[in-house]
Scaffold this motif. Structure first.
Motif, PDB file in Angstrom:
ATOM      1  N   TYR A   1      15.746  66.209   2.897  1.00 17.67           N
ATOM      2  CA  TYR A   1      15.289  66.544   4.180  1.00 17.67           C
ATOM      3  C   TYR A   1      15.909  65.515   5.137  1.00 17.67           C
ATOM      4  CZ  TYR A   1      11.240  68.637   2.168  1.00 17.67           C
ATOM      5  OH  TYR A   1      10.432  69.643   1.574  1.00 17.67           O
ATOM      6  N   LYS A   2      16.320  64.456   4.764  1.00 19.63           N
ATOM      7  CA  LYS A   2      17.081  63.361   5.490  1.00 19.63           C
ATOM      8  C   LYS A   2      18.445  64.021   5.769  1.00 19.63           C
ATOM      9  CE  LYS A   2      14.621  58.941   4.129  1.00 19.63           C
ATOM     10  NZ  LYS A   2      14.867  57.780   3.234  1.00 19.63           N
ATOM     11  N   GLU A   3      19.212  64.635   4.667  1.00 18.67           N
ATOM     12  CA  GLU A   3      20.331  65.111   4.826  1.00 18.67           C
ATOM     13  C   GLU A   3      20.645  66.501   5.431  1.00 18.67           C
ATOM     14  OE1 GLU A   3      21.673  65.810   0.513  1.00 18.67           O
ATOM     15  OE2 GLU A   3      21.798  63.835   0.316  1.00 18.67           O
ATOM     16  N   LYS A   4      19.326  67.388   5.362  1.00 20.02           N
ATOM     17  CA  LYS A   4      19.590  68.717   6.065  1.00 20.02           C
ATOM     18  C   LYS A   4      18.737  68.907   7.231  1.00 20.02           C
ATOM     19  CE  LYS A   4      22.206  70.172   2.499  1.00 20.02           C
ATOM     20  NZ  LYS A   4      23.665  70.790   2.736  1.00 20.02           N
ATOM     21  N   ALA A   5      17.314  68.265   7.472  1.00 19.03           N
ATOM     22  CA  ALA A   5      16.600  68.543   8.364  1.00 19.03           C
ATOM     23  C   ALA A   5      17.112  68.083   9.699  1.00 19.03           C
ATOM     24  CB  ALA A   5      15.335  68.060   7.938  1.00 19.03           C
ATOM     25  N   ASN A   6      16.386  68.747  10.644  1.00 23.07           N
ATOM     26  CA  ASN A   6      16.784  68.371  12.081  1.00 23.07           C
ATOM     27  C   ASN A   6      15.727  67.032  12.457  1.00 23.07           C
ATOM     28  OD1 ASN A   6      17.454  67.926  14.697  1.00 23.07           O
ATOM     29  ND2 ASN A   6      16.323  69.831  15.583  1.00 23.07           N
ATOM     30  N   LEU A   7      16.335  65.746  12.310  1.00 19.91           N
ATOM     31  CA  LEU A   7      15.647  64.503  12.428  1.00 19.91           C
ATOM     32  C   LEU A   7      16.221  63.837  13.708  1.00 19.91           C
ATOM     33  CD1 LEU A   7      15.419  63.351   8.786  1.00 19.91           C
ATOM     34  CD2 LEU A   7      13.717  64.955   9.903  1.00 19.91           C
ATOM     35  N   LYS A   8      15.172  63.080  14.255  1.00 14.30           N
ATOM     36  CA  LYS A   8      15.743  62.092  15.327  1.00 14.30           C
ATOM     37  C   LYS A   8      15.171  60.586  14.730  1.00 14.30           C
ATOM     38  CE  LYS A   8      11.678  63.027  18.335  1.00 14.30           C
ATOM     39  NZ  LYS A   8      11.315  62.980  19.659  1.00 14.30           N
ATOM     40  N   ILE A   9      16.220  59.636  14.608  1.00  8.80           N
ATOM     41  CA  ILE A   9      15.884  58.315  14.434  1.00  8.80           C
ATOM     42  C   ILE A   9      14.945  57.647  15.349  1.00  8.80           C
ATOM     43  CG2 ILE A   9      16.722  56.240  13.151  1.00  8.80           C
ATOM     44  CD1 ILE A   9      17.073  58.917  11.435  1.00  8.80           C
ATOM     45  N   LYS A  10      13.853  56.805  14.939  1.00  5.15           N
ATOM     46  CA  LYS A  10      13.313  56.154  16.012  1.00  5.15           C
ATOM     47  C   LYS A  10      12.824  54.889  15.205  1.00  5.15           C
ATOM     48  CE  LYS A  10       9.279  55.715  19.252  1.00  5.15           C
ATOM     49  NZ  LYS A  10       8.190  56.446  19.743  1.00  5.15           N
ATOM     50  N   GLU A  11      13.644  53.697  15.795  1.00  2.00           N
ATOM     51  CA  GLU A  11      13.449  52.408  15.485  1.00  2.00           C
ATOM     52  C   GLU A  11      12.511  51.964  15.977  1.00  2.00           C
ATOM     53  OE1 GLU A  11      16.846  49.714  15.251  1.00  2.00           O
ATOM     54  OE2 GLU A  11      18.018  50.682  13.750  1.00  2.00           O
ATOM     55  N   VAL A  12      11.210  51.318  15.095  1.00  2.00           N
ATOM     56  CA  VAL A  12      10.374  50.520  15.561  1.00  2.00           C
ATOM     57  C   VAL A  12       9.862  49.258  14.796  1.00  2.00           C
ATOM     58  CG1 VAL A  12       9.072  52.602  16.634  1.00  2.00           C
ATOM     59  CG2 VAL A  12       8.607  51.995  14.143  1.00  2.00           C
ATOM     60  N   THR A  13       9.123  48.419  15.479  1.00  2.00           N
ATOM     61  CA  THR A  13       8.644  47.303  14.562  1.00  2.00           C
ATOM     62  C   THR A  13       7.407  47.785  13.804  1.00  2.00           C
ATOM     63  OG1 THR A  13       6.843  46.601  16.281  1.00  2.00           O
ATOM     64  CG2 THR A  13       9.182  45.565  16.222  1.00  2.00           C
ATOM     65  N   TYR A  14       7.046  47.040  12.970  1.00  2.00           N
ATOM     66  CA  TYR A  14       5.761  47.614  11.847  1.00  2.00           C
ATOM     67  C   TYR A  14       4.535  47.621  12.568  1.00  2.00           C
ATOM     68  CZ  TYR A  14       2.532  47.937   8.138  1.00  2.00           C
ATOM     69  OH  TYR A  14       1.478  48.446   7.315  1.00  2.00           O
ATOM     70  N   ASP A  15       4.208  46.685  13.606  1.00  2.00           N
ATOM     71  CA  ASP A  15       3.133  46.710  14.552  1.00  2.00           C
ATOM     72  C   ASP A  15       2.950  47.939  15.360  1.00  2.00           C
ATOM     73  OD1 ASP A  15       2.089  44.457  13.579  1.00  2.00           O
ATOM     74  OD2 ASP A  15       2.935  43.124  15.083  1.00  2.00           O
ATOM     75  N   ASN A  16       4.249  48.540  15.949  1.00  2.00           N
ATOM     76  CA  ASN A  16       4.392  49.675  16.687  1.00  2.00           C
ATOM     77  C   ASN A  16       4.381  50.931  15.885  1.00  2.00           C
ATOM     78  OD1 ASN A  16       4.594  48.359  19.245  1.00  2.00           O
ATOM     79  ND2 ASN A  16       6.793  48.200  19.222  1.00  2.00           N
ATOM     80  N   PHE A  17       4.982  50.932  14.603  1.00  2.00           N
ATOM     81  CA  PHE A  17       4.706  51.957  13.703  1.00  2.00           C
ATOM     82  C   PHE A  17       3.056  52.192  13.416  1.00  2.00           C
ATOM     83  CE2 PHE A  17       4.173  53.540   9.379  1.00  2.00           C
ATOM     84  CZ  PHE A  17       4.718  54.717   9.639  1.00  2.00           C
ATOM     85  N   VAL A  18       2.387  51.263  13.175  1.00  2.00           N
ATOM     86  CA  VAL A  18       1.024  51.403  12.813  1.00  2.00           C
ATOM     87  C   VAL A  18       0.448  52.156  14.241  1.00  2.00           C
ATOM     88  CG1 VAL A  18      -0.969  50.092  12.491  1.00  2.00           C
ATOM     89  CG2 VAL A  18       1.109  49.742  11.063  1.00  2.00           C
ATOM     90  N   LYS A  19       0.709  51.388  15.257  1.00  2.00           N
ATOM     91  CA  LYS A  19      -0.061  51.887  16.317  1.00  2.00           C
ATOM     92  C   LYS A  19       0.360  53.378  16.773  1.00  2.00           C
ATOM     93  CE  LYS A  19      -0.176  47.552  18.958  1.00  2.00           C
ATOM     94  NZ  LYS A  19       0.596  46.758  20.083  1.00  2.00           N
ATOM     95  N   GLU A  20       1.567  53.854  16.443  1.00  2.00           N
ATOM     96  CA  GLU A  20       1.854  55.042  16.712  1.00  2.00           C
ATOM     97  C   GLU A  20       1.345  56.146  15.888  1.00  2.00           C
ATOM     98  OE1 GLU A  20       5.932  56.432  17.879  1.00  2.00           O
ATOM     99  OE2 GLU A  20       6.314  54.493  18.936  1.00  2.00           O
ATOM    100  N   VAL A  21       1.477  55.881  14.448  1.00  2.00           N
ATOM    101  CA  VAL A  21       1.071  56.589  13.482  1.00  2.00           C
ATOM    102  C   VAL A  21      -0.549  56.797  13.173  1.00  2.00           C
ATOM    103  CG1 VAL A  21       1.273  57.132  11.015  1.00  2.00           C
ATOM    104  CG2 VAL A  21       3.302  56.319  12.404  1.00  2.00           C
ATOM    105  N   TYR A  22      -0.992  55.361  13.233  1.00  2.00           N
ATOM    106  CA  TYR A  22      -2.580  55.598  12.877  1.00  2.00           C
ATOM    107  C   TYR A  22      -3.245  55.076  14.115  1.00  2.00           C
ATOM    108  CZ  TYR A  22      -0.159  54.750   8.411  1.00  2.00           C
ATOM    109  OH  TYR A  22       0.546  55.134   7.281  1.00  2.00           O
ATOM    110  N   GLY A  23      -2.949  54.983  15.270  1.00  2.00           N
ATOM    111  CA  GLY A  23      -3.851  54.981  16.484  1.00  2.00           C
ATOM    112  C   GLY A  23      -4.236  53.408  16.316  1.00  2.00           C
TER     113      GLY A  23
END
Length: 440
Positions: free
Chosen positions: A418-440
């Motif tokens: 998927y990393k090689e073939k899928a249509n992905l957009k990279i988004k760099e985040v800190t761990y705290d922001n990742f938790v907020k975005e993904v788990y609310g």
């Protein structure tokens, strides 16, 4: 024997099997003769029971058993030879008043066929691929934890805000009497902190249990009681101070670096920070990859359209479980499992089209890596190759473990694809922001 297929539509078919006595009679006769040799029937010597009596007593059961075996073997063979991709298993059609004495036995089986569809890895809408970075704040906090963990205790006479206090919690009514070490920086209650700061050895402080600690789960071990009891505990306890210590942080020097990573691996604070950042981001990568796998899965299910033989599958669910279900129950089960079934079909097609396989040698290496990681958690950082080989051999001797590890390895292969073939957009985040975005 004659097997034919009647195509109902793209997703449903009926297989008809016609058996004549020539297909099963010799086998049935042979089994009945063996029965005769072993039969113990009053009035007859062993092995001398009339064959007619054996047929009367056992003939129908033997016939049914042999015909069912014949049907199962040849039906499976037919499905394989005809390359029919079926869902579930063939379902025998009910036949009332079936005549087992007929010269020809006719059977019909319903088939649910897998749909034909295409999967596009390159979706129109880009899927977010999170790249979690360890920021300066996180690295600083980890360095502080290392310094505290490897620091030394310095005895004090008066409690300060960052000290460790050894003492005894008591409450006679609740049978609490527990000697423990209380870390000031783990206390949540401002009133408790104010009550402890400035106290000396021998002083007794009254503390409220509710909201005492930052992490609620720590209360049970702190008071020496069960987690169930601690969960709703709202009482006052006394805390008698026995000892006060300040943990002097370890210096950021070669001695600490060697303890953490081995001799001469890290030689400066700059290298230490780089290593902590690298190690943290490797750990975060697993969480980001799991999120990516979940999101790609949802995208495939949403964007890959195909029909399923729904009525067949509901009927199959209804009759094939340990306990038969009602039509309504079968419908509910189907609705709960439909999404998972769709992804199984999609994933299977992706694996087939891209030639993804799990070879035994790579499974063994994967198992060894998994074992090595587990051993490192218990301080065994450099196991010998022979030791890893022996443990891996034992693990791979368990079929449940083989299945579990194979699924994990295949997931890694899919993520790589998927990393090689899928249509992905990279988004760099800190761990705290990742938790907020993904788990609310």
């Amino acid at each position: 024997m004659n097997i034919t297929k009647e195509q109902i539509d793209d997703l449903n078919a009926v297989v008809k099997v016609a058996l004549t006595k020539d297909d099963y009679q010799d086998k049935v006769e042979s089994i009945l003769k063996d029965y005769r040799k072993q039969a113990n029937i009053p009035g007859f010597r062993k092995g001398q029971v009339p064959l007619g009596l054996i047929k009367k007593q056992y003939g129908k059961a033997v016939l049914v058993d042999e015909v069912n075996k014949l049907l199962q073997d040849n039906l499976n063979k037919y499905l394989t030879e005809e390359k029919l991709d079926v869902l579930g298993n063939p379902l025998p059609k009910q036949q009332d008043n079936f005549n087992w004495e007929a010269d020809q036995l006719d059977f019909e089986f319903e088939l649910g066929l897998a749909p034909s569809f295409e999967v596009s890895l390159n979706s129109k809408k880009a899927i977010t691929h999170y790249r979690i970075v360890a920021d300066k704040k996180m690295v600083d906090e980890q360095i502080e934890r290392f310094q505290k963990q490897y620091g030394k205790l310095v005895n004090k006479t008066v409690v300060g805000k960052r000290d460790e206090i050894t003492g005894t919690f008591k409450n006679e009514a609740e049978e609490i009497d527990n000697n423990t070490t209380l870390e000031m920086d783990k206390i949540k209650s401002k009133k408790a902190i104010e009550g402890l700061v400035g106290k000396k050895v021998g002083d007794v402080v009254v503390l409220k249990t509710k909201g005492l600690l930052k992490e609620d789960y720590l209360l049970s071990s702190t008071l020496g009681i069960s987690s169930e009891k601690a969960e709703k505990l709202d009482i006052e306890v006394t805390f008698t101070i026995d000892e006060i210590n300040e943990r002097e942080p370890a210096k950021l020097d070669k001695e600490l670096f060697d303890k953490l990573f081995g001799k001469d691996i890290v030689t400066s604070e700059k290298e230490l920070r780089a290593r902590i950042k690298e190690d943290s981001e490797k750990q975060f990568e697993q969480q980001a990859d799991q999120k990516l796998l979940n999101d790609v899965t949802e995208s495939f299910i949403e964007n890959t359209k195909f029909d399923l033989p729904a009525e067949f599958l509901k009927k199959w669910i209804q009759v094939t479980g340990e306990n038969p279900l009602t039509e309504e129950q079968a419908k509910e089960e189907y609705e709960k499992s439909e999404k998972g079934l769709r992804y199984q079909l999609i994933e299977g097609k992706i694996i087939q089209e891209h030639g993804l396989q799990v070879q035994f040698d790579e499974l063994k290496e994967f198992a060894k890596g998994f074992i090595k990681t587990q051993m490192a958690q218990f301080g065994h950082l450099d196991p010998q190759e022979e030791e890893l080989e022996n443990i891996a051999a034992r693990v791979l001797g368990n079929q449940d473990e083989v299945k579990r590890l194979s699924e994990q390895l295949m997931s890694q292969k899919l993520i790589k694809l998927y990393k090689e073939k899928a249509n992905l957009k990279i988004k760099e985040v800190t761990y705290d922001n990742f938790v907020k975005e993904v788990y609310g």
